[in-house]
Design a protein around this motif. Structure first.
Motif, PDB file in Angstrom:
ATOM      1  N   ARG A  99      11.064 -35.755 -14.374  1.00  0.00           N
ATOM      2  CA  ARG A  99       9.926 -36.630 -14.688  1.00  0.00           C
ATOM      3  C   ARG A  99       8.622 -36.020 -14.192  1.00  0.00           C
ATOM      4  NH1 ARG A  99      11.427 -42.960 -13.720  1.00  0.00           N
ATOM      5  NH2 ARG A  99      13.467 -42.904 -14.719  1.00  0.00           N
ATOM      6  N   ILE A 100       8.674 -35.439 -12.966  1.00  0.00           N
ATOM      7  CA  ILE A 100       7.450 -34.832 -12.410  1.00  0.00           C
ATOM      8  C   ILE A 100       6.982 -33.700 -13.326  1.00  0.00           C
ATOM      9  CG2 ILE A 100       6.583 -33.416 -10.501  1.00  0.00           C
ATOM     10  CD1 ILE A 100       8.366 -35.207  -8.657  1.00  0.00           C
ATOM     11  N   ASP A 101       7.936 -32.870 -13.801  1.00  0.00           N
ATOM     12  CA  ASP A 101       7.592 -31.782 -14.722  1.00  0.00           C
ATOM     13  C   ASP A 101       6.881 -32.322 -15.952  1.00  0.00           C
ATOM     14  OD1 ASP A 101       8.504 -29.821 -13.181  1.00  0.00           O
ATOM     15  OD2 ASP A 101      10.310 -29.341 -14.375  1.00  0.00           O
ATOM     16  N   ALA A 102       7.479 -33.363 -16.519  1.00  0.00           N
ATOM     17  CA  ALA A 102       6.912 -33.932 -17.742  1.00  0.00           C
ATOM     18  C   ALA A 102       5.508 -34.456 -17.488  1.00  0.00           C
ATOM     19  CB  ALA A 102       7.823 -35.055 -18.246  1.00  0.00           C
ATOM     20  N   LEU A 103       5.328 -35.118 -16.322  1.00  0.00           N
ATOM     21  CA  LEU A 103       4.009 -35.674 -16.001  1.00  0.00           C
ATOM     22  C   LEU A 103       2.982 -34.558 -15.788  1.00  0.00           C
ATOM     23  CD1 LEU A 103       4.991 -38.645 -13.650  1.00  0.00           C
ATOM     24  CD2 LEU A 103       3.953 -38.788 -15.926  1.00  0.00           C
ATOM     25  N   SER A 104       3.412 -33.465 -15.112  1.00  0.00           N
ATOM     26  CA  SER A 104       2.487 -32.355 -14.868  1.00  0.00           C
ATOM     27  C   SER A 104       2.014 -31.769 -16.190  1.00  0.00           C
ATOM     28  CB  SER A 104       3.175 -31.243 -14.061  1.00  0.00           C
ATOM     29  OG  SER A 104       3.674 -31.777 -12.865  1.00  0.00           O
ATOM     30  N   LYS A 105       2.975 -31.618 -17.119  1.00  0.00           N
ATOM     31  CA  LYS A 105       2.635 -31.052 -18.421  1.00  0.00           C
ATOM     32  C   LYS A 105       1.604 -31.935 -19.120  1.00  0.00           C
ATOM     33  CE  LYS A 105       6.468 -28.792 -20.092  1.00  0.00           C
ATOM     34  NZ  LYS A 105       7.740 -28.865 -20.833  1.00  0.00           N
ATOM     35  N   ARG A 106       1.853 -33.204 -19.086  1.00  0.00           N
ATOM     36  CA  ARG A 106       0.961 -34.177 -19.738  1.00  0.00           C
ATOM     37  C   ARG A 106      -0.420 -34.117 -19.095  1.00  0.00           C
ATOM     38  NH1 ARG A 106      -0.691 -36.261 -23.750  1.00  0.00           N
ATOM     39  NH2 ARG A 106      -1.371 -38.438 -23.842  1.00  0.00           N
ATOM     40  N   ASN A 107      -0.415 -33.985 -17.764  1.00  0.00           N
ATOM     41  CA  ASN A 107      -1.660 -33.929 -17.009  1.00  0.00           C
ATOM     42  C   ASN A 107      -2.487 -32.722 -17.459  1.00  0.00           C
ATOM     43  OD1 ASN A 107      -3.307 -35.069 -15.078  1.00  0.00           O
ATOM     44  ND2 ASN A 107      -2.589 -33.669 -13.467  1.00  0.00           N
ATOM     45  N   ALA A 108      -1.791 -31.563 -17.599  1.00  0.00           N
ATOM     46  CA  ALA A 108      -2.491 -30.349 -18.006  1.00  0.00           C
ATOM     47  C   ALA A 108      -3.081 -30.528 -19.402  1.00  0.00           C
ATOM     48  CB  ALA A 108      -1.504 -29.170 -17.980  1.00  0.00           C
ATOM     49  N   GLU A 109      -2.307 -31.171 -20.299  1.00  0.00           N
ATOM     50  CA  GLU A 109      -2.806 -31.408 -21.658  1.00  0.00           C
ATOM     51  C   GLU A 109      -4.077 -32.251 -21.631  1.00  0.00           C
ATOM     52  OE1 GLU A 109       1.615 -31.521 -23.702  1.00  0.00           O
ATOM     53  OE2 GLU A 109       0.312 -33.294 -23.886  1.00  0.00           O
ATOM     54  N   LEU A 110      -4.037 -33.309 -20.809  1.00  0.00           N
ATOM     55  CA  LEU A 110      -5.190 -34.206 -20.740  1.00  0.00           C
ATOM     56  C   LEU A 110      -6.412 -33.478 -20.187  1.00  0.00           C
ATOM     57  CD1 LEU A 110      -3.466 -37.482 -19.493  1.00  0.00           C
ATOM     58  CD2 LEU A 110      -4.490 -37.073 -21.737  1.00  0.00           C
ATOM     59  N   GLU A 111      -6.199 -32.643 -19.147  1.00  0.00           N
ATOM     60  CA  GLU A 111      -7.323 -31.895 -18.572  1.00  0.00           C
ATOM     61  C   GLU A 111      -7.952 -30.993 -19.631  1.00  0.00           C
ATOM     62  OE1 GLU A 111      -6.275 -29.757 -14.999  1.00  0.00           O
ATOM     63  OE2 GLU A 111      -6.307 -31.642 -13.859  1.00  0.00           O
ATOM     64  N   GLY A 112      -7.079 -30.340 -20.433  1.00  0.00           N
ATOM     65  CA  GLY A 112      -7.565 -29.474 -21.513  1.00  0.00           C
ATOM     66  C   GLY A 112      -8.454 -30.246 -22.473  1.00  0.00           C
ATOM     67  N   SER A 113      -7.985 -31.453 -22.859  1.00  0.00           N
ATOM     68  CA  SER A 113      -8.776 -32.249 -23.812  1.00  0.00           C
ATOM     69  C   SER A 113     -10.106 -32.649 -23.200  1.00  0.00           C
ATOM     70  CB  SER A 113      -8.047 -33.533 -24.216  1.00  0.00           C
ATOM     71  OG  SER A 113      -6.693 -33.338 -24.234  1.00  0.00           O
ATOM     72  N   ILE A 114     -10.084 -33.023 -21.915  1.00  0.00           N
ATOM     73  CA  ILE A 114     -11.335 -33.453 -21.265  1.00  0.00           C
ATOM     74  C   ILE A 114     -12.346 -32.296 -21.262  1.00  0.00           C
ATOM     75  CG2 ILE A 114     -12.343 -34.119 -19.041  1.00  0.00           C
ATOM     76  CD1 ILE A 114      -9.739 -35.737 -18.566  1.00  0.00           C
ATOM     77  N   ASN A 115     -11.849 -31.108 -20.909  1.00  0.00           N
ATOM     78  CA  ASN A 115     -12.765 -29.956 -20.883  1.00  0.00           C
ATOM     79  C   ASN A 115     -13.356 -29.699 -22.267  1.00  0.00           C
ATOM     80  OD1 ASN A 115     -12.462 -29.549 -18.175  1.00  0.00           O
ATOM     81  ND2 ASN A 115     -10.767 -28.084 -18.388  1.00  0.00           N
ATOM     82  N   GLY A 116     -12.537 -29.804 -23.297  1.00  0.00           N
ATOM     83  CA  GLY A 116     -13.015 -29.611 -24.669  1.00  0.00           C
ATOM     84  C   GLY A 116     -14.127 -30.603 -24.994  1.00  0.00           C
ATOM     85  N   LEU A 117     -13.911 -31.876 -24.609  1.00  0.00           N
ATOM     86  CA  LEU A 117     -14.905 -32.915 -24.886  1.00  0.00           C
ATOM     87  C   LEU A 117     -16.211 -32.638 -24.145  1.00  0.00           C
ATOM     88  CD1 LEU A 117     -12.617 -36.087 -24.769  1.00  0.00           C
ATOM     89  CD2 LEU A 117     -13.823 -35.185 -26.768  1.00  0.00           C
ATOM     90  N   LYS A 118     -16.081 -32.167 -22.868  1.00  0.00           N
ATOM     91  CA  LYS A 118     -17.291 -31.860 -22.080  1.00  0.00           C
ATOM     92  C   LYS A 118     -18.131 -30.803 -22.801  1.00  0.00           C
ATOM     93  CE  LYS A 118     -16.013 -32.768 -17.238  1.00  0.00           C
ATOM     94  NZ  LYS A 118     -15.378 -32.079 -16.097  1.00  0.00           N
ATOM     95  N   LEU A 119     -17.471 -29.742 -23.301  1.00  0.00           N
ATOM     96  CA  LEU A 119     -18.172 -28.657 -23.994  1.00  0.00           C
ATOM     97  C   LEU A 119     -18.925 -29.194 -25.206  1.00  0.00           C
ATOM     98  CD1 LEU A 119     -15.779 -25.563 -23.925  1.00  0.00           C
ATOM     99  CD2 LEU A 119     -18.124 -25.722 -23.046  1.00  0.00           C
ATOM    100  N   GLN A 120     -18.194 -30.026 -26.004  1.00  0.00           N
ATOM    101  CA  GLN A 120     -18.827 -30.599 -27.207  1.00  0.00           C
ATOM    102  C   GLN A 120     -20.074 -31.391 -26.847  1.00  0.00           C
ATOM    103  OE1 GLN A 120     -16.191 -32.945 -29.623  1.00  0.00           O
ATOM    104  NE2 GLN A 120     -14.721 -31.258 -29.834  1.00  0.00           N
ATOM    105  N   LEU A 121     -19.964 -32.158 -25.745  1.00  0.00           N
ATOM    106  CA  LEU A 121     -21.075 -33.004 -25.311  1.00  0.00           C
ATOM    107  C   LEU A 121     -22.290 -32.158 -24.949  1.00  0.00           C
ATOM    108  CD1 LEU A 121     -21.467 -36.032 -24.906  1.00  0.00           C
ATOM    109  CD2 LEU A 121     -20.913 -35.724 -22.496  1.00  0.00           C
ATOM    110  N   MET A 122     -22.056 -31.073 -24.165  1.00  0.00           N
ATOM    111  CA  MET A 122     -23.160 -30.202 -23.750  1.00  0.00           C
ATOM    112  C   MET A 122     -23.836 -29.584 -24.968  1.00  0.00           C
ATOM    113  SD  MET A 122     -21.426 -28.466 -20.409  1.00  0.00           S
ATOM    114  CE  MET A 122     -22.402 -26.968 -20.434  1.00  0.00           C
ATOM    115  N   GLU A 123     -23.017 -29.118 -25.932  1.00  0.00           N
ATOM    116  CA  GLU A 123     -23.591 -28.462 -27.110  1.00  0.00           C
ATOM    117  C   GLU A 123     -24.424 -29.428 -27.936  1.00  0.00           C
ATOM    118  OE1 GLU A 123     -20.646 -26.334 -29.397  1.00  0.00           O
ATOM    119  OE2 GLU A 123     -20.299 -25.021 -27.665  1.00  0.00           O
ATOM    120  N   SER A 124     -23.939 -30.645 -28.083  1.00  0.00           N
ATOM    121  CA  SER A 124     -24.704 -31.583 -28.913  1.00  0.00           C
ATOM    122  C   SER A 124     -26.010 -31.976 -28.238  1.00  0.00           C
ATOM    123  CB  SER A 124     -23.858 -32.818 -29.239  1.00  0.00           C
ATOM    124  OG  SER A 124     -23.597 -33.538 -28.073  1.00  0.00           O
TER     125      SER A 124
END
Ligand SMILES: [Zn+2]
Ligand SMILES: [Zn+2]
Ligand SMILES: [Zn+2]
Ligand SMILES: [Zn+2]
Ligand SMILES: [Zn+2]
Ligand SMILES: [Zn+2]
Ligand SMILES: [Zn+2]
Length: 305
Positions: free
Chosen positions: A272-297
């Motif tokens: 379960r911890i493995d699965a949660l860590s993976k999910r966490n990494a995915e979410l962090e990736g999405s957040i960073n992507g959104l931050k970049l889009q925000l700065m550019e706009s």
């Protein structure tokens, strides 16, 4: 239909008989000049099919019928037995079994036995016109049991029957609940909460039925119980009195089961911890992507101003 000639104390003379039903005239009706007389019901039914006197064949009609009051009065005065008197044939049969009249000896039947034979039927005898009145109160008339058991009981025996009727109300001596007698046996054998029953595990204790389940679940030394290590996988169900013995006998087995269970849990938690860590990494990736889009706009907006 007329009255059964057997009811009469003395055989009625033939003038009192209806030739349609061969019984003693009931509501006699004179139908022709010859004075031929029939029961009212008999001649009415006869007239539905033919319009002639049943005896002399002369033409008659409903209008020519006249009640024979004198004949009715004479018949009404004849002595009859109650409908519920002992039948002469039954009586003779019962009598000959105790008294052989062909032996030439005097009948030695006891008066009590005679009375018992009389008990088979009503001894009332009186004028035919009083018969209906007598039947209102005759104790030998069978009535359906008022408690509804389906039996047909002579009125004089209703009280006796009410003491043995299967539907009579009784009280359970153990729990004092009221019920029909026919239910009592099953109630005591299977339902009564206060009836004393032995423990079903045969521990030797006896208790009111309502306490049995509490005894089994909390007290009975012979009742099988769950092992304290059931959650760890022990499937043994020792009797309550042997639980401590089982725990000390199976200490090694219980410890093995506990270890296995712990390992299984650990493996599951790691997964379960493995699965949660993976999910966490995915979410962090999405957040960073959104931050970049925000700065550019926001940079694009400044450039346009
Ligand atoms: Zn008749
Ligand atoms: Zn006639
Ligand atoms: Zn009677
Ligand atoms: Zn009854
Ligand atoms: Zn009871
Ligand atoms: Zn017990
Ligand atoms: Zn165990």
């Amino acid at each position: 239909m007329g009255f059964d000639p057997q009811l009469f104390a003395v055989k009625p003379c033939s003038e009192f008989l209806c030739t349609v039903c061969s019984e003693v005239l009931d509501k006699p009706m004179c139908v022709c000049q010859e004075g031929h007389t029939f029961c009212k019901a008999c001649i009415s039914r006869w007239l539905e099919k033919q319009q002639t006197c049943p005896t002399c064949r002369c033409a008659i009609s409903q209008a020519s019928l006249r009640p024979s009051r004198i004949v009715e009065t004479l018949i009404g005065a004849l002595d009859v037995c109650c409908h519920h008197s002992a039948k002469p044939n039954d009586d003779d049969g019962a009598h000959s079994s105790v008294c052989d009249s062909t032996s030439g000896q005097a009948c030695a039947e006891e008066p009590a036995a005679k009375r018992q034979r009389m008990d088979n039927g009503c001894s009332w005898m009186g004028a035919l016109r009083d018969l209906d009145g007598h039947l209102q109160s005759c104790g030998f008339v069978p009535d359906p049991c008022p408690l509804g058991c389906g039996a047909s009981v002579q009125r004089r025996k209703l009280e006796e029957h009410s003491m043995c009727c299967p539907k009579r109300r009784v009280e359970c001596e153990h729990c004092h609940e009221g019920m029909p007698y026919e239910s009592l046996e099953e109630h005591v054998a299977q339902l009564c909460p206060m009836y004393l029953v032995p423990c079903t595990q045969k521990c030797g204790q006896t208790m009111p039925r309502k306490q049995l389940s509490a005894h089994l679940s909390a007290d009975c030394p012979l009742q099988p119980v769950d092992c304290l290590f059931m959650a760890q996988g022990c499937t043994v169900r020792p009797r309550r009195q042997s639980l401590q013995q089982h725990l000390s006998d199976s200490a090694v087995e219980h410890s093995r089961l506990s270890t296995e269970r712990l390992q299984a849990l650990t493996t599951e938690m790691m997964g379960r911890i493995d699965a949660l860590s993976k999910r966490n990494a995915e979410l962090e990736g999405s957040i960073n992507g959104l931050k970049l889009q925000l700065m550019e706009s926001s940079r694009f907006e400044m450039f346009n101003v």
